[in-house]
Design a protein around this motif. Structure first.
Motif, PDB file in Angstrom:
ATOM      1  N   ILE A  59       0.839  -1.201   0.000  1.00 43.93           N
ATOM      2  CA  ILE A  59       0.000   0.000   0.000  1.00 43.93           C
ATOM      3  C   ILE A  59       0.876   1.254   0.000  1.00 43.93           C
ATOM      4  CG2 ILE A  59      -1.797   1.265   1.232  1.00 43.93           C
ATOM      5  CD1 ILE A  59      -2.677  -1.346  -0.131  1.00 43.93           C
ATOM      6  N   GLY A  60       2.028   1.172   0.671  1.00 42.84           N
ATOM      7  CA  GLY A  60       2.950   2.296   0.648  1.00 42.84           C
ATOM      8  C   GLY A  60       3.460   2.586  -0.756  1.00 42.84           C
ATOM      9  N   ILE A  61       3.751   1.537  -1.515  1.00 43.30           N
ATOM     10  CA  ILE A  61       4.218   1.700  -2.895  1.00 43.30           C
ATOM     11  C   ILE A  61       3.106   2.300  -3.768  1.00 43.30           C
ATOM     12  CG2 ILE A  61       4.928   0.453  -4.969  1.00 43.30           C
ATOM     13  CD1 ILE A  61       6.374  -1.528  -3.078  1.00 43.30           C
ATOM     14  N   PHE A  62       1.899   1.754  -3.633  1.00 42.88           N
ATOM     15  CA  PHE A  62       0.775   2.296  -4.405  1.00 42.88           C
ATOM     16  C   PHE A  62       0.512   3.757  -4.045  1.00 42.88           C
ATOM     17  CE2 PHE A  62      -1.246  -2.180  -4.911  1.00 42.88           C
ATOM     18  CZ  PHE A  62      -0.467  -2.397  -6.040  1.00 42.88           C
ATOM     19  N   SER A  63       0.593   4.076  -2.762  1.00 44.39           N
ATOM     20  CA  SER A  63       0.359   5.452  -2.313  1.00 44.39           C
ATOM     21  C   SER A  63       1.442   6.380  -2.833  1.00 44.39           C
ATOM     22  CB  SER A  63       0.320   5.506  -0.781  1.00 44.39           C
ATOM     23  OG  SER A  63      -0.729   4.721  -0.258  1.00 44.39           O
ATOM     24  N   GLY A  64       2.691   5.906  -2.815  1.00 41.24           N
ATOM     25  CA  GLY A  64       3.784   6.706  -3.349  1.00 41.24           C
ATOM     26  C   GLY A  64       3.623   6.972  -4.832  1.00 41.24           C
ATOM     27  N   TYR A  65       3.122   5.992  -5.569  1.00 37.02           N
ATOM     28  CA  TYR A  65       2.888   6.176  -7.001  1.00 37.02           C
ATOM     29  C   TYR A  65       1.836   7.257  -7.237  1.00 37.02           C
ATOM     30  CZ  TYR A  65       1.571   5.188 -11.835  1.00 37.02           C
ATOM     31  OH  TYR A  65       1.275   5.304 -13.175  1.00 37.02           O
ATOM     32  N   GLY A  66       0.762   7.229  -6.426  1.00 37.49           N
ATOM     33  CA  GLY A  66      -0.261   8.265  -6.549  1.00 37.49           C
ATOM     34  C   GLY A  66       0.298   9.647  -6.240  1.00 37.49           C
ATOM     35  N   PHE A  67       1.158   9.733  -5.234  1.00 41.90           N
ATOM     36  CA  PHE A  67       1.806  10.996  -4.875  1.00 41.90           C
ATOM     37  C   PHE A  67       2.665  11.487  -6.037  1.00 41.90           C
ATOM     38  CE2 PHE A  67       4.422  13.979  -2.606  1.00 41.90           C
ATOM     39  CZ  PHE A  67       3.670  14.379  -1.504  1.00 41.90           C
ATOM     40  N   SER A  68       3.376  10.556  -6.677  1.00 43.07           N
ATOM     41  CA  SER A  68       4.206  10.910  -7.823  1.00 43.07           C
ATOM     42  C   SER A  68       3.360  11.410  -8.986  1.00 43.07           C
ATOM     43  CB  SER A  68       5.034   9.702  -8.259  1.00 43.07           C
ATOM     44  OG  SER A  68       5.730   9.954  -9.463  1.00 43.07           O
ATOM     45  N   LEU A  69       2.239  10.761  -9.246  1.00 42.47           N
ATOM     46  CA  LEU A  69       1.369  11.173 -10.350  1.00 42.47           C
ATOM     47  C   LEU A  69       0.903  12.610 -10.188  1.00 42.47           C
ATOM     48  CD1 LEU A  69      -0.985   8.120 -11.087  1.00 42.47           C
ATOM     49  CD2 LEU A  69       0.910   8.976 -12.485  1.00 42.47           C
ATOM     50  N   ILE A  70       0.573  13.002  -8.958  1.00 40.20           N
ATOM     51  CA  ILE A  70       0.074  14.360  -8.728  1.00 40.20           C
ATOM     52  C   ILE A  70       1.147  15.383  -9.069  1.00 40.20           C
ATOM     53  CG2 ILE A  70      -0.843  15.967  -7.013  1.00 40.20           C
ATOM     54  CD1 ILE A  70      -1.923  13.482  -5.521  1.00 40.20           C
ATOM     55  N   GLY A  71       2.382  15.124  -8.640  1.00 36.24           N
ATOM     56  CA  GLY A  71       3.470  16.034  -8.963  1.00 36.24           C
ATOM     57  C   GLY A  71       3.716  16.124 -10.455  1.00 36.24           C
ATOM     58  N   ARG A  72       3.621  15.015 -11.136  1.00 36.51           N
ATOM     59  CA  ARG A  72       3.836  15.006 -12.581  1.00 36.51           C
ATOM     60  C   ARG A  72       2.716  15.739 -13.313  1.00 36.51           C
ATOM     61  NH1 ARG A  72       4.594   8.870 -13.765  1.00 36.51           N
ATOM     62  NH2 ARG A  72       4.737   9.612 -15.922  1.00 36.51           N
ATOM     63  N   LEU A 120      -8.507  10.144  -2.854  1.00 34.16           N
ATOM     64  CA  LEU A 120      -7.426  11.120  -2.989  1.00 34.16           C
ATOM     65  C   LEU A 120      -6.096  10.484  -3.362  1.00 34.16           C
ATOM     66  CD1 LEU A 120      -8.334  13.322   0.104  1.00 34.16           C
ATOM     67  CD2 LEU A 120      -8.381  14.084  -2.271  1.00 34.16           C
ATOM     68  N   ILE A 121      -5.897   9.230  -2.942  1.00 26.99           N
ATOM     69  CA  ILE A 121      -4.608   8.565  -3.173  1.00 26.99           C
ATOM     70  C   ILE A 121      -4.566   7.832  -4.505  1.00 26.99           C
ATOM     71  CG2 ILE A 121      -3.124   6.679  -2.367  1.00 26.99           C
ATOM     72  CD1 ILE A 121      -3.810   7.436   0.468  1.00 26.99           C
ATOM     73  N   TYR A 122      -5.661   7.163  -4.865  1.00 26.78           N
ATOM     74  CA  TYR A 122      -5.646   6.289  -6.039  1.00 26.78           C
ATOM     75  C   TYR A 122      -6.483   6.814  -7.208  1.00 26.78           C
ATOM     76  CZ  TYR A 122      -4.158   3.121  -2.309  1.00 26.78           C
ATOM     77  OH  TYR A 122      -3.516   2.567  -1.238  1.00 26.78           O
ATOM     78  N   VAL A 123      -7.726   7.190  -6.927  1.00 29.34           N
ATOM     79  CA  VAL A 123      -8.674   7.483  -7.996  1.00 29.34           C
ATOM     80  C   VAL A 123      -8.407   8.841  -8.646  1.00 29.34           C
ATOM     81  CG1 VAL A 123     -11.103   7.677  -8.616  1.00 29.34           C
ATOM     82  CG2 VAL A 123     -10.396   6.037  -6.861  1.00 29.34           C
ATOM     83  N   TYR A 124      -8.360   9.906  -7.845  1.00 31.74           N
ATOM     84  CA  TYR A 124      -8.201  11.246  -8.408  1.00 31.74           C
ATOM     85  C   TYR A 124      -6.877  11.433  -9.149  1.00 31.74           C
ATOM     86  CZ  TYR A 124     -12.240  12.497  -5.461  1.00 31.74           C
ATOM     87  OH  TYR A 124     -13.479  12.551  -4.869  1.00 31.74           O
ATOM     88  N   PRO A 125      -5.737  10.987  -8.581  1.00 28.10           N
ATOM     89  CA  PRO A 125      -4.484  11.136  -9.344  1.00 28.10           C
ATOM     90  C   PRO A 125      -4.523  10.433 -10.699  1.00 28.10           C
ATOM     91  CG  PRO A 125      -4.003  10.653  -7.048  1.00 28.10           C
ATOM     92  CD  PRO A 125      -5.483  10.470  -7.226  1.00 28.10           C
ATOM     93  N   ALA A 126      -5.152   9.256 -10.749  1.00 31.56           N
ATOM     94  CA  ALA A 126      -5.255   8.530 -12.013  1.00 31.56           C
ATOM     95  C   ALA A 126      -6.091   9.305 -13.028  1.00 31.56           C
ATOM     96  CB  ALA A 126      -5.865   7.149 -11.774  1.00 31.56           C
ATOM     97  N   LEU A 127      -7.214   9.855 -12.566  1.00 32.26           N
ATOM     98  CA  LEU A 127      -8.077  10.628 -13.464  1.00 32.26           C
ATOM     99  C   LEU A 127      -7.376  11.886 -13.957  1.00 32.26           C
ATOM    100  CD1 LEU A 127     -11.511  10.333 -11.586  1.00 32.26           C
ATOM    101  CD2 LEU A 127     -10.811   9.134 -13.660  1.00 32.26           C
TER     102      LEU A 127
END
Length: 522
Positions: free
Chosen positions: A154-167, A467-474
């Protein structure tokens, strides 16, 4: 306009942000065909100063590289470097979206400073409920094996979402979560992201109130003052929290935020010491006799296999709350010095790796000490006569007291934003009224709810997963879609991975919500 045409010459006019007088002769026959190339060349001159890769950007914009090279004169480039006053982003140069830039100027914060701040933002009170999340599906020590795997995953998935937002911020030039939504999806629906961030902050503040009620009650009991949970919370809220929340300038509280990470580090060491010294081991542990039977260590034979039970989603959703720092991702991206995507991802991966390690260690110490008896707030399991853990309670309490108004301000300002109240109309009188109303609602909720682990799990299953998974992906999909033909094949392929992450978050949220509500009924 920043240029004018006269006698087949293009001239830059004097502009507040342009100190160089650029001049380049272009024949009349080439004027129309090369006008766009000229403007791109000017932008690229500046972009090169800011550190972008010129060739890559030119290619992505479909401009002939030879024409652009001829149009960018050496004197103009040097002059721009000296002046340093003209700034264009890749988004401006292309007219919409460009490839993710290789480098930007960014802020002034160092990598090490931001890693510390991000770890501090992630490792908060949520970690104190993780042992209870493990006990939801297992009661044998071997349950820590799949639990550790879930904490890391879950930490890895959460970190990926955090990265997506910055990108997304890099692609759109955004500086906030809501702005990233507006530019990547649309402005009309940005209220969804704003409301989610606001209500998630309100739930976090409610959890703070619940933890403070339990923690101060235990602290008072250790000195012989026995108060009910309700009396404790109302007393702390009225005498300490309300005056702090009424403050209009919270800058004086910022230094106390350091106490948060110090308190958690001390708590981790204290929990580890008590585990290894077996001070709470049955039947003859030093503090066992001082504890209620319901809080004494209890172990069974449901170990690693228990993770196959749907109840494991309670831990998963708690982790979504524990790792939550994603509405601050734009801030970390914009403040990072030389914020290339590579450097930003290094910041994210390092911070989340440290947080994963801390979560796994503290969860293990708590669960392996108390097993299925682990409380929703693991500090409640420790004896009031345990001085070592008593100091831990004090450290956590002080940390939360000074962090509380900072979190509450985000909640209050979010409410005013949703109500479309402009800054000019936010008088002290209005702020005081909203503070009293919001704090009353939060305190009432904290009085009604007794199990903070339930709040963490339900908040993680709903708003946390969004906020962690769905919104960053969209947002990432929307940003790549708006790039059109300028998007690379790798970016288009990654949208599928991002959306897969979003779908996974939705599934976890649905199951987690069901299991959290089921545990409340039990």
């Amino acid at each position: 306009s920043i240029f004018t045409c006269k006698n087949n010459h293009l001239h830059f006019i004097h502009h507040p942000y342009i100190t160089h007088h650029y001049k380049e002769t272009i024949s009349s026959s080439e004027m129309k065909t090369n006008m766009r190339a000229f403007l791109i060349a000017v932008a690229l001159t500046t972009i090169a100063v800011e550190g972008f890769t010129t060739t890559r950007t030119v290619t992505s914009l479909g401009i002939n590289h030879g024409i652009v090279n001829n149009l960018i004169s050496e004197p103009s480039s040097k002059a721009l470097k000296r002046s340093g006053k003209l700034h264009m982003t890749a988004t401006t140069a292309s007219g919409s979206f460009a490839e993710e830039p290789d480098a930007t100027k960014g802020g002034d914060a160092s990598m090490s400073n931001l890693i510390f701040n991000l770890v501090k933002s992630i490792v908060g009170a949520g970690v104190l409920s993780l042992p209870a999340g493990i006990s939801a599906f297992g009661n044998a020590p071997s349950a820590m094996i799949p639990a550790s795997f879930l904490i890391a995953l879950i930490g890895i998935f959460s970190g990926y979402g955090f990265s997506l937002i910055g990108r997304v911020c890099a692609l759109t030039g955004s500086t906030s979560y809501r702005e990233a939504w507006e530019k990547s999806i649309n402005k009309k629906t940005s209220i969804i992201a704003a409301a989610s961030c606001t209500f998630k902050t309100c739930l976090a503040t409610t959890a703070y109130s619940m933890i403070l009620a339990d923690t101060f009650r235990a602290i008072f009991a250790s000195v012989g003052l026995n108060l009910t949970r309700s009396t404790t919370l109302l007393s702390i809220t009225s005498t300490v929290l309300l005056p702090l929340c009424l403050l209009k300038n919270l800058s004086s509280l910022a230094p106390f935020s350091l106490l948060g990470i110090v308190g958690m580090v001390y708590t981790a060491f204290a929990m580890g010491f008590r585990f290894f010294t077996k001070a709470y081991a049955l039947p003859a542990g030093k503090f066992v006799a001082d504890m209620p039977v319901s809080l004494q260590p209890s172990f069974g034979n449901v170990g690693a296999s228990g993770v196959l039970n749907p109840s494991s989603f309670i831990l998963i959703c708690m982790l979504s709350t524990a790792y939550m720092a994603h509405f601050n991702a734009p801030k970390f991206y914009t403040e990072l010095k030389d914020n290339t995507i590579k450097r930003y991802n290094t910041l994210v991966s390092t911070s989340f790796a440290i947080s994963i390690a801390v979560f796994a260690i503290m969860a293990a110490f708590g669960f392996l000490t108390f097993g299925s008896a682990s409380s929703g707030l693991i500090l409640n399991n420790y004896s009031n006569k345990d001085v070592l853990m008593g100091l831990s309670r004090v450290a956590v309490a002080i940390s939360l007291v000074f962090s509380y108004p900072l979190a509450f301000a985000g909640c209050r300002d979010g409410i005013l934003d949703l109500a479309n109240v402009p800054l000019s109309e936010r008088t002290n009188g209005l702020l005081n009224k909203v503070t009293l109303a919001a704090l009353s609602c939060i305190t009432t909720s904290a009085l009604v709810l007794n199990d903070v682990s339930f709040l963490f799990s339900i908040a993680g299953a709903t708003l946390g997963n969004a906020l962690i998974y769905v919104y960053p992906a969209l947002m990432f999909r929307g940003a790549i879609k708006k790039m059109g033909d300028k998007a690379t094949k790798a970016q288009k392929r990654e949208t599928k991975i991002a959306m897969g992450n979003g779908i996974l978050g939705t599934v976890m949220g649905v199951i987690g919500t069901r299991m959290a509500l089921k545990s409340l009924g039990a």
